[in-house]
Scaffold this motif. Structure first.
Motif, mmCIF file in Angstrom:
data_model
loop_
_atom_site.group_PDB
_atom_site.id
_atom_site.type_symbol
_atom_site.label_atom_id
_atom_site.label_comp_id
_atom_site.label_asym_id
_atom_site.label_seq_id
_atom_site.Cartn_x
_atom_site.Cartn_y
_atom_site.Cartn_z
ATOM 1 N N THR A 394 28.230 1.952 -18.746
ATOM 2 C CA THR A 394 29.587 1.563 -19.146
ATOM 3 C C THR A 394 30.320 1.071 -17.910
ATOM 4 O OG1 THR A 394 29.616 3.214 -20.912
ATOM 5 C CG2 THR A 394 31.729 2.347 -20.198
ATOM 6 N N LEU A 395 30.863 -0.146 -18.007
ATOM 7 C CA LEU A 395 31.594 -0.742 -16.888
ATOM 8 C C LEU A 395 33.009 -1.032 -17.344
ATOM 9 C CD1 LEU A 395 31.696 -1.954 -14.037
ATOM 10 C CD2 LEU A 395 30.856 -4.093 -14.992
ATOM 11 N N ASN A 396 33.961 -0.347 -16.705
ATOM 12 C CA ASN A 396 35.376 -0.508 -17.081
ATOM 13 C C ASN A 396 35.580 -0.353 -18.589
ATOM 14 O OD1 ASN A 396 36.060 -0.855 -14.424
ATOM 15 N ND2 ASN A 396 36.331 -3.061 -14.546
ATOM 16 N N LYS A 397 34.984 0.711 -19.128
ATOM 17 C CA LYS A 397 35.104 1.110 -20.539
ATOM 18 C C LYS A 397 34.414 0.155 -21.505
ATOM 19 C CE LYS A 397 39.482 3.565 -19.788
ATOM 20 N NZ LYS A 397 40.884 3.746 -20.231
ATOM 21 N N GLN A 398 33.613 -0.783 -20.990
ATOM 22 C CA GLN A 398 32.874 -1.707 -21.842
ATOM 23 C C GLN A 398 31.382 -1.449 -21.688
ATOM 24 O OE1 GLN A 398 34.228 -3.916 -24.017
ATOM 25 N NE2 GLN A 398 36.243 -3.105 -23.423
ATOM 26 N N PRO A 399 30.634 -1.346 -22.822
ATOM 27 C CA PRO A 399 29.181 -1.132 -22.723
ATOM 28 C C PRO A 399 28.497 -2.330 -22.070
ATOM 29 C CG PRO A 399 29.811 -1.627 -24.985
ATOM 30 C CD PRO A 399 31.081 -1.463 -24.219
ATOM 31 N N LEU A 400 27.500 -2.055 -21.249
ATOM 32 C CA LEU A 400 26.791 -3.115 -20.535
ATOM 33 C C LEU A 400 25.302 -2.805 -20.593
ATOM 34 C CD1 LEU A 400 27.122 -5.669 -18.756
ATOM 35 C CD2 LEU A 400 27.155 -4.156 -16.776
ATOM 36 N N GLY A 406 14.117 -2.437 -11.969
ATOM 37 C CA GLY A 406 13.717 -1.460 -10.960
ATOM 38 C C GLY A 406 14.751 -1.364 -9.856
ATOM 39 N N GLN A 407 15.166 -0.152 -9.513
ATOM 40 C CA GLN A 407 16.148 0.086 -8.456
ATOM 41 C C GLN A 407 17.427 -0.713 -8.686
ATOM 42 O OE1 GLN A 407 15.748 2.404 -6.070
ATOM 43 N NE2 GLN A 407 13.797 2.921 -7.032
ATOM 44 N N LEU A 408 17.932 -0.687 -9.933
ATOM 45 C CA LEU A 408 19.198 -1.356 -10.208
ATOM 46 C C LEU A 408 20.322 -0.658 -9.451
ATOM 47 C CD1 LEU A 408 19.044 -2.075 -14.044
ATOM 48 C CD2 LEU A 408 18.908 -3.718 -12.185
ATOM 49 N N THR A 409 21.272 -1.438 -8.972
ATOM 50 C CA THR A 409 22.389 -0.905 -8.202
ATOM 51 C C THR A 409 23.715 -1.310 -8.839
ATOM 52 O OG1 THR A 409 22.544 -2.843 -6.766
ATOM 53 C CG2 THR A 409 21.027 -1.082 -6.085
ATOM 54 N N ILE A 410 24.778 -0.771 -8.277
ATOM 55 C CA ILE A 410 26.120 -1.145 -8.732
ATOM 56 C C ILE A 410 26.304 -2.661 -8.653
ATOM 57 C CG2 ILE A 410 28.581 -0.953 -8.224
ATOM 58 C CD1 ILE A 410 27.588 1.596 -9.369
ATOM 59 N N ALA A 411 25.781 -3.271 -7.602
ATOM 60 C CA ALA A 411 25.928 -4.725 -7.422
ATOM 61 C C ALA A 411 25.294 -5.480 -8.582
ATOM 62 C CB ALA A 411 25.300 -5.150 -6.102
ATOM 63 N N LEU A 455 31.631 5.734 -9.514
ATOM 64 C CA LEU A 455 30.469 5.995 -10.364
ATOM 65 C C LEU A 455 30.577 7.424 -10.867
ATOM 66 C CD1 LEU A 455 27.725 5.088 -11.499
ATOM 67 C CD2 LEU A 455 26.660 5.976 -9.408
ATOM 68 N N ASN A 456 30.749 7.531 -12.194
ATOM 69 C CA ASN A 456 30.899 8.853 -12.825
ATOM 70 C C ASN A 456 32.028 9.654 -12.173
ATOM 71 O OD1 ASN A 456 28.657 8.237 -14.463
ATOM 72 N ND2 ASN A 456 27.251 8.983 -12.889
ATOM 73 N N GLY A 457 33.121 8.955 -11.825
ATOM 74 C CA GLY A 457 34.304 9.611 -11.307
ATOM 75 C C GLY A 457 34.374 9.752 -9.808
ATOM 76 N N SER A 458 33.305 9.411 -9.078
ATOM 77 C CA SER A 458 33.298 9.550 -7.619
ATOM 78 C C SER A 458 33.167 8.183 -6.972
ATOM 79 C CB SER A 458 32.134 10.440 -7.166
ATOM 80 O OG SER A 458 32.234 11.736 -7.753
ATOM 81 N N GLU A 459 33.854 8.011 -5.844
ATOM 82 C CA GLU A 459 33.790 6.731 -5.148
ATOM 83 C C GLU A 459 32.377 6.492 -4.640
ATOM 84 O OE1 GLU A 459 36.257 4.149 -1.807
ATOM 85 O OE2 GLU A 459 36.762 6.265 -2.177
ATOM 86 N N THR A 460 31.944 5.241 -4.764
ATOM 87 C CA THR A 460 30.571 4.909 -4.380
ATOM 88 C C THR A 460 30.555 3.527 -3.749
ATOM 89 O OG1 THR A 460 28.291 4.796 -5.191
ATOM 90 C CG2 THR A 460 29.996 3.881 -6.606
ATOM 91 N N GLU A 468 20.564 5.568 -16.546
ATOM 92 C CA GLU A 468 20.981 5.475 -17.937
ATOM 93 C C GLU A 468 22.288 6.251 -18.153
ATOM 94 O OE1 GLU A 468 20.475 4.264 -21.988
ATOM 95 O OE2 GLU A 468 19.465 3.641 -20.153
ATOM 96 N N ASP A 469 23.214 5.617 -18.920
ATOM 97 C CA ASP A 469 24.485 6.218 -19.331
ATOM 98 C C ASP A 469 25.461 6.444 -18.180
ATOM 99 O OD1 ASP A 469 23.723 6.276 -22.010
ATOM 100 O OD2 ASP A 469 22.756 8.227 -21.793
ATOM 101 N N ASP A 470 25.255 5.797 -17.028
ATOM 102 C CA ASP A 470 26.227 5.896 -15.946
ATOM 103 C C ASP A 470 27.538 5.226 -16.362
ATOM 104 O OD1 ASP A 470 24.866 7.380 -14.112
ATOM 105 O OD2 ASP A 470 24.139 5.684 -12.933
ATOM 106 N N THR A 471 28.640 5.727 -15.811
ATOM 107 C CA THR A 471 29.962 5.150 -16.070
ATOM 108 C C THR A 471 30.517 4.588 -14.755
ATOM 109 O OG1 THR A 471 30.416 6.693 -17.871
ATOM 110 C CG2 THR A 471 32.318 5.603 -16.860
ATOM 111 N N ILE A 472 30.809 3.291 -14.779
ATOM 112 C CA ILE A 472 31.288 2.599 -13.575
ATOM 113 C C ILE A 472 32.729 2.166 -13.804
ATOM 114 C CG2 ILE A 472 30.861 0.702 -11.970
ATOM 115 C CD1 ILE A 472 28.014 0.544 -13.221
#
Length: 718
Positions: A394-400, A406-411, A455-460, A468-472
Motif C-alpha cells: 500500500t502506497l499512500n493508502k492506495q493498493p500497489l 527480487g530484492q524490491l525496494t522502496i525506490a 515504511l509501516n510507520g517508521s522512517e526509512t 508482502e503487505d508493507d505500508t508505505i
C-alpha cells in the motif's frame, strides 16, 4: 493432504480458456479445463475494452472449474504483445565467493538483468513515459562464466558469472485492465508472462532453439512473434492484426453480423462442409460455396501474411529455417501457404502446430490438442516456474501491485507508482536577477524542505527492501520559494530635488520605473526586471511628481441657450522666464504657476480678427475698414463688444449678419459719419473714386470715398 493447484487463464480477443493443473513430482497434471467465448467484442486487438464484460466470462469459467477443483484464489495470465517494447540487457555477479552456483544464484542474475533493462527503458527515448510500462516477461539469451558460454550456471564454479537476456515490457494500461478483470472475480494475479513466451516454452524447448525458428501465435486481435537462434530466443514482436481482420472482411462482403461471420470463417476449414448457409443483416438467406468465400478473402489473408512476414524479417533480418503457426487464427484458410510465399520459403517449412505432447504437462485433454490451446498450456506450464509474480503493498493508502523481480525496494515502489524520486528532495527556490541603473543584482530563493518516507510507520530510505503487505507513506518535499523583492528594497527612495513652487519649498522625490513604466516603491519585482531610479530632469516631470501637471481650467457659459465649457491652460515660469514641460530643471529653481484670466467674448466664441473679414478703403483720405460680417452680442442681457471680458457663468446671445457687398451707407456707418453732426443748412456731396455717387453704391477694396459738405449762408433783408 492439500493439493498444490495451479490456475491459468488465457484471456484472448475471441475467447477465454481456463486450465487447472496439480503440481506433482512428475510435472503438472491437468485436471480441468473450460472455454468460453465473448458475447460481445469486449476485447479488440488483445486489449480489454470492456472490463466488466470480460470479468463476467472469467467468473463463469472460475465457477465452473471450482465445481471440480474447489476454491481458486490465484491465477496465472499472459498479455498479448500489443505496444510491446523489448530490450536486450546484461548483468554480472562475482561468483568466486559463492562456491558452487545454485538455481537461486542463476535466478538472482536473471532479475539483475531485468532491473538493468528497466533502467535502460527509463533513460531511453523510445517511449514517452517509461513509468507507464511493466516488465511482463523475459527470455535468457545466454549465460557466461569466466568468458565460457553455458546453457545453465547451476553446478558450476567460477569468478565472474554474466547473463544476456531479452526483457519485454507492455503499457500499464494493458496489464492494469487484466488486473482489474481478475480482481472483479476475487482472484489474485500470481504470475504474468507474455503470450509468445508462453507459447514458445510449449513448442520450442531448449533442445530446439539452436535452430532459427519462428513461432507465430495468430489470435483474433494480434499476431505475436517469437524467434529462436543459436540456442536462445533472440527477439519478440507483434503484428496488430490477426483473425478478426478476416472475420471483418467476410462480414463486410456479405453484410453479416460479426458473430455470424466468425462462425462461417471456422466452417471454411472443415473438409466435410462444401457450402455454408446464412442470413444477412437484411434477413435474406444465402447458400454460398466455401470455395467462393475463400476466394473472396484471399487478398485479406495475403495482407495478413505480408504483415507477419514483415515483422519476422524485421526481427530476424532474413527468412528463418521454419515457421510454426499456433493460435485460433492460424487455421485461417491459405495462411500457411501465403506466409511461405511472402517469406520466399518452401510451403513445407510453414506449418500449423498442435500441442500433442508437452514436456512437464500430463493428461492433456483431446480438446486441448489444437493450435489455439498452445498459449493456455504454456501459461499453465510457466505458472509452476520462478517467473514474474506480484507482491502487494500500500502506497499512500492506495493498493500497489509490484512485479517481484527480487530484492524490491522502496525506490521500485515509487517508480511503479509514477512518483518522481526527485520530488522527495525539495528543490531550492529559483533566484531572481534585477538590473538597477545598469547594475545587476541577484536575490537567491529559499532552501527547500526534504520529504519523508515511512515504511509501516517508521522512517526509512529508498533502498530499504519491500515485503508482502508493507505500508508505505511518501511525504513529498516542499520546494523553496522565489524571493519576494520590492522596489524599495533595492533603490534609495530618500533622494529628492529641492525646488520652490509658487514661493513654497518642495522636495521632489526620485522617479522610479520598472521596465520603462513608472512604479510605486511598494511594487513587487520579478526576474529580469529593469529598474531605474533618478531625480526629475524637466519641468514636466516635476509637475507630474507634485500633481501640478498641466490640467486645463474650465469655465462654464450659456451660449444661445446651450451650456458650453471653455478650457484654458495655465502657464509656467522657471526663474521668472516662461517655460515649457521639456525645460530642464535643477536644484533651487523657482517655478511659478500662472492661471490665465477669463476669456474675452471674441476668444470664447472664436471670432476672427475683424481685419480678416473686411474691406479696406480710404474715407476722406484716411484708412477705413468695412466689415463683411456684423455681430450682435448681448451678455447677461446687455449689449456687448467682442473685446469685452466674459465672466464665468455668463449668459451670452450671439448672432452674425453677412454683408458680402457693402455699400456707401456701410462705409459711413463704419466711419461713424452722422449727418446730424453737420451744421444746420449744410449740404452733403458724396464722391466715389472722385465721382459723385449715391448711398446705395457698392464699394470694393481700395476705393476712395470723399464727403463734401457745403454750408448755405442766409441773407437778412436789410
Amino acid at each position: 493432504m492439500k493439493k498444490n493447484l495451479l490456475f491459468a487463464l488465457d484471456i484472448g480477443t475471441r475467447s477465454v480458456v481456463g486450465l487447472v493443473g496439480e503440481q506433482t513430482e512428475h510435472g503438472i497434471e491437468i485436471i480441468a479445463s473450460e472455454r468460453r467465448e465473448h458475447h460481445t467484442r469486449a476485447m479488440l486487438d488483445g486489449q480489454i475494452k470492456d472490463v466488466p464484460e470480460v470479468a463476467k466470462i472469467i467468473a463463469i469459467i472460475k465457477n465452473k472449474l471450482e465445481e471440480t477443483c474447489g476454491p481458486l484464489q490465484k491465477v496465472s495470465v499472459a498479455a498479448a504483445g500489443r505496444a510491446l517494447c523489448t530490450i536486450k540487457s546484461q548483468a554480472e555477479i562475482e561468483a568466486y565467493d559463492r562456491g558452487i552456483l545454485t538455481k537461486i544464484d542463476e535466478h538472482a542474475l536473471e532479475l539483475a538483468a531485468i532491473q538493468s533493462a528497466q533502467q535502460q527503458l527509463s533513460t531511453s527515448n523510445a517511449i514517452n513515459d517509461p513509468t507507464a510500462y511493466y516488465c511482463v516477461g523475459y527470455s535468457v539469451v545466454s549465460f557466461t562464466l569466466d568468458t565460457t558460454p553455458l546453457k545453465t550456471l547451476v553446478g558450476q564454479r567460477g569468478k565472474l558469472a554474466s547473463i544476456e537476456l531479452i526483457a519485454t515490457f507492455l503499457p500499464k494500461q494493458v496489464i492494469d485492465s487484466l488486473q482489474s478483470a481478475i480482481t472483479m472475480v476475487n482472484l489474485e494475479m500470481a504470475t504474468l508472462t507474455l503470450e509468445p513466451i508462453a507459447a514458445i516454452n510449449v513448442l520450442i524447448p531448449q533442445t530446439m532453439r539452436h535452430l532459427n525458428l519462428v513461432l507465430v501465435d495468430v489470435g483474433a486481435g494480434t499476431s505475436d512473434v517469437a524467434i529462436t537462434k543459436d540456442g536462445s530466443v533472440i527477439g519478440y514482436g507483434m503484428v496488430p492484426c490477426a483473425g478478426d481482420e478476416i472475420t471483418e472482411s467476410i462480414s463486410q462482403k456479405h453484410l453479416l453480423d460479426f458473430n455470424v461471420a466468425e462462425k462461417i470463417k471456422r466452417q471454411l476449414t472443415d473438409p466435410e462442409i462444401n457450402k455454408v448457409t446464412f442470413n444477412d443483416v437484411l434477413g435474406f438467406s444465402h447458400e454460398v460455396p466455401t470455395s467462393e468465400i475463400i476466394d473472396s478473402i484471399t487478398q485479406d489473408v495475403a495482407q495478413l501474411a505480408q504483415a507477419i512476414a514483415l515483422q519476422i524479417v524485421t526481427l530476424n533480418n532474413v527468412a528463418p529455417q521454419a515457421v510454426l503457426l499456433v493460435g485460433g487464427g492460424s487455421l485461417t484458410p491459405m495462411l500457411p501457404e501465403l506466409l511461405a510465399q511472402a517469406l520466399d520459403m518452401p510451403a513445407s517449412r510453414v506449418a500449423v502446430r498442435c500441442p500433442d505432447t508437452i514436456e512437464g504437462l500430463h493428461n492433456i485433454p483431446t480438446d486441448l490438442c489444437a493450435p489455439d490451446a498452445v498459449t493456455p498450456l504454456g501459461i499453465l506450464k510457466l505458472s509452476a516456474s520462478p517467473t514474474l509474480n506480484f507482491i502487494n503493498v500500500t502506497l499512500n493508502k492506495q493498493p500497489l501491485h509490484l512485479f517481484n523481480l527480487g530484492q524490491l525496494t522502496i525506490a521500485d515502489a515509487l517508480l511503479a507508482a509514477g512518483i518522481d524520486i526527485r520530488s522527495l528532495r525539495g528543490r531550492p527556490g529559483m533566484g531572481i536577477t534585477i538590473n538597477t541603473n545598469g547594475q545587476t543584482k541577484f536575490f537567491s530563493g529559499t532552501y527547500g524542505k526534504p520529504g519523508r518516507i515511512e515504511l509501516n510507520g517508521s522512517e526509512t530510505s529508498l533502498d530499504h527492501p519491500l515485503h508482502e503487505d508493507d505500508t508505505i507513506t511518501v511525504i513529498k518535499g516542499v520546494d523553496g520559494s522565489v524571493p519576494v523583492v520590492y522596489l524599495r528594497d533595492i533603490v534609495d527612495t530618500s533622494m529628492a530635488l529641492p525646488l520652490f513652487i509658487n514661493e513654497q519649498s518642495h522636495y521632489i522625490p526620485s522617479i522610479l520605473t520598472v521596465n520603462g513604466i513608472v512604479a510605486d516603491p511598494e511594487s513587487q519585482l520579478t526576474d529580469r526586471d529593469q529598474v531605474t531610479c533618478r531625480l526629475p530632469l524637466t519641468l514636466g516631470e516635476v509637475l507630474t511628481a507634485t500633481g501640478s501637471e498641466s490640467e486645463p481650467i474650465q469655465y462654464i457659459y450659456t451660449i444661445n441657450g446651450s451650456e458650453r465649457i471653455y478650457s484654458v491652460w495655465p502657464q509656467y515660469t522657471l526663474n521668472q522666464t516662461l517655460a515649457q514641460a521639456s525645460t530642464p530643471v535643477k536644484a533651487g529653481d523657482t517655478i511659478r504657476v500662472i492661471n490665465p484670466p477669463e476669456p474675452t467674448i471674441s476668444e470664447l466664441l472664436g471670432l476672427h480678427d475683424p481685419s480678416e473679414d473686411a474691406l479696406t478703403l480710404l474715407f476722406n483720405g484716411a484708412k477705413c475698414q468695412i466689415p463683411l460680417r456684423r455681430f450682435s452680442i448681448t451678455m447677461n442681457g446687455i449689449q456687448a463688444l467682442p473685446t469685452d471680458i466674459a465672466p464665468k457663468g455668463s449668459i451670452i446671445d450671439f448672432s452674425c449678419t453677412e454683408q458680402p457687398h457693402p455699400m456707401i451707407s456701410d462705409v459711413l456707418l463704419a466711419a461713424d459719419f452722422n449727418t446730424r453732426d453737420l451744421p444746420r443748412g449744410s449740404s452733403v456731396m458724396i464722391h466715389l473714386n472722385q465721382q459723385p455717387t449715391e448711398y446705395t453704391a457698392i464699394v470694393k477694396n481700395g476705393d476712395e470715398v470723399d464727403i463734401l459738405v457745403t454750408t448755405i449762408k442766409k441773407f437778412k433783408k436789410i
